[in-house]
Design an enzyme around this catalytic site. Structure first.
Site, PDB file in Angstrom:
ATOM      1  N   GLU A   1       5.528   4.008  11.580  1.00 18.16           N
ATOM      2  CA  GLU A   1       4.493   5.008  11.162  1.00 18.16           C
ATOM      3  C   GLU A   1       3.269   4.521  11.168  1.00 18.16           C
ATOM      4  O   GLU A   1       2.315   4.505  10.047  1.00 18.16           O
ATOM      5  CB  GLU A   1       5.003   5.709  10.023  1.00 18.16           C
ATOM      6  CG  GLU A   1       6.200   6.355  10.112  1.00 18.16           C
ATOM      7  CD  GLU A   1       6.640   7.278   8.807  1.00 18.16           C
ATOM      8  OE1 GLU A   1       5.869   7.689   8.226  1.00 18.16           O
ATOM      9  OE2 GLU A   1       7.930   7.439   8.811  1.00 18.16           O
TER      10      GLU A   1
ATOM     11  N   GLU B   1      13.424   6.307   3.096  1.00 21.35           N
ATOM     12  CA  GLU B   1      12.744   6.192   1.650  1.00 21.35           C
ATOM     13  C   GLU B   1      13.884   6.324   0.731  1.00 21.35           C
ATOM     14  O   GLU B   1      13.283   7.148  -0.216  1.00 21.35           O
ATOM     15  CB  GLU B   1      11.658   7.199   1.528  1.00 21.35           C
ATOM     16  CG  GLU B   1      10.528   7.026   2.635  1.00 21.35           C
ATOM     17  CD  GLU B   1       9.464   7.990   2.428  1.00 21.35           C
ATOM     18  OE1 GLU B   1       9.496   8.813   1.685  1.00 21.35           O
ATOM     19  OE2 GLU B   1       8.357   7.863   3.348  1.00 21.35           O
TER      20      GLU B   1
HETATM   21  C1  GLA Z   1       6.494   9.458   5.219  1.00 18.02           C
HETATM   22  C2  GLA Z   1       7.501  10.074   6.270  1.00 18.02           C
HETATM   23  C3  GLA Z   1       6.612  10.714   7.388  1.00 18.02           C
HETATM   24  C4  GLA Z   1       5.484  11.527   7.011  1.00 18.02           C
HETATM   25  C5  GLA Z   1       4.652  10.689   6.265  1.00 18.02           C
HETATM   26  C6  GLA Z   1       3.198  11.316   5.909  1.00 18.02           C
HETATM   27  O1  GLA Z   1       5.988   8.308   5.565  1.00 18.02           O
HETATM   28  O2  GLA Z   1       8.343   9.203   6.665  1.00 18.02           O
HETATM   29  O3  GLA Z   1       7.705  11.568   7.995  1.00 18.02           O
HETATM   30  O4  GLA Z   1       5.889  12.537   6.114  1.00 18.02           O
HETATM   31  O5  GLA Z   1       5.107  10.080   4.966  1.00 18.02           O
HETATM   32  O6  GLA Z   1       2.811  11.971   6.991  1.00 18.02           O
END
Ligand code: GLA
Length: 339
Positions: free
Chosen positions: A246, A139
């Protein structure tokens, strides 16, 4: 002699997709126990939801705490699963000491980079050969405005090459691990172009980066399927691997802030199933690039979305329900593999 029948007629998710990509789940010390059977049957990759983040692994300078991360690795190894490492460098969940001088005040660039190097070297070497891919930087790209990189202490103190340095240190520690840049809103056209520009510039400089992680925190409407396709194509055009890192599909539209639903309302699970089917059809179509798809959880009994972004609201974002039984979404996904 009666023939042994499989326990049920629910095919293993990861076996069903064997020819296409790994299927992973994010886990934590609680779900490693409460979802043990589901995990070992349906997934062939795990990721630590939090236990490999900087604040967990090195809460104080030089004091490393590997217990939970080691347990996850043991679980994976004993079940023949792979591990995706998450995450080495991020602006969140990183302890304050990293950015401060021991005598007070902000750390200087050299000190910060030395800390980065020692953290990455220690962590990546410990799991060398055990982790097939690392999210090296998480990020770093800005969501809004004209700026490419998000303001952060890494950027303020070390300058923009903190990203390249992180990849170089990780590559030195485990030359065989695949190294990823990972981000959310990855399918939103404006941010997609920034991620593309960042990764392209890293590649052009010869930085050891092997892939882009699409976080894929999606919902029933967003992003539009076509935006997902364009993101996949754009990133794939860099000749890199793509991991979906994710994945979850919230049953709430962005503007829906209700907290009173005790179960999904009519239509939600059907729409979710339709979305999951479309998404997996895309992943399968691009399986020359996409070689790992990780959910940010495994079943609806536990999801970070129960608290976020609406406090106290239950969500049902996965393929398996709270009792670990297959949902319509699961069957649609299985149908994709078989078609
Ligand atoms: C982001 C992070 C993850 C996690 C999510 C929320 O996507 O990359 O590690 O913290 O937020 O759970």
């Amino acid at each position: 002699m009666t023939q042994l029948q499989p326990k049920d007629n629910v095919p293993s998710l990861h076996e069903t997709f064997q020819a296409h990509f790994r299927v992973g789940a994010a886990v934590n010390p609680v779900t490693l126990v409460s979802q043990r059977e589901l995990l070992s049957r349906h997934f062939n990759s795990v990721t630590a939801e939090n236990e490999m983040k900087f604040e967990r692994l090195q809460p104080e300078e030089g004091r490393f705490t590997f217990e939970h991360a080691d347990n996850l690795i043991d679980f994976a190894t004993s079940h023949g699963m792979g591990v995706r490492g998450h995450t080495l460098i991020w602006h969140n969940q990183t302890p304050a000491w990293v950015f401060e001088h021991r005598e007070g005040g902000p750390a200087d660039r050299q000190t910060l980079l030395a800390r980065m190097q020692s953290h990455i070297e220690t962590v990546v070497s410990r799991y060398k050969g055990l982790i097939y891919a690392w999210d090296v930087v998480n990020e770093a790209v800005s969501d809004s405005g004209g700026e490419l990189l998000r303001p952060s202490k890494w950027l303020d103190i070390a300058g923009e090459d903190f990203i390249a340095k992180a990849f170089e240190y990780a590559h030195a520690a485990d030359p065989n691990a695949l190294l990823f840049y990972n981000d959310y809103n990855e399918s939103v056209p404006e941010k997609r172009e920034k991620i593309y520009a960042l990764v392209r510039s890293l590649k052009d400089k010869g930085v050891p980066i092997h892939g882009i992680g699409l976080q894929a925190h999606w919902n029933l409407e967003h992003p539009a399927l076509d935006d997902i396709r364009q993101a996949i194509e754009r990133y794939a055009s860099l000749g890199l691997k793509l991991h979906v890192t994710e994945l979850d599909v919230s049953v709430f539209r962005h503007e829906d802030r209700r907290t009173d639903l005790k179960r999904p309302e009519a239509g939600m699970l059907e729409r979710q199933a339709e979305r999951y089917g479309q998404m997996f059809r895309l992943f399968k179509e691009y399986d020359g690039h996409v070689d790992s798809v990780t959910f940010w959880g495994a079943a609806d009994d536990y999801t970070w979305l129960d608290h976020f972004p609406v406090r106290g609201r239950k969500n049902w974002p996965f393929l398996f329900d709270a009792a670990h039984q297959p949902k319509p979404s699961y069957w649609n996904v299985i149908d994709v593999a078989r078609s």
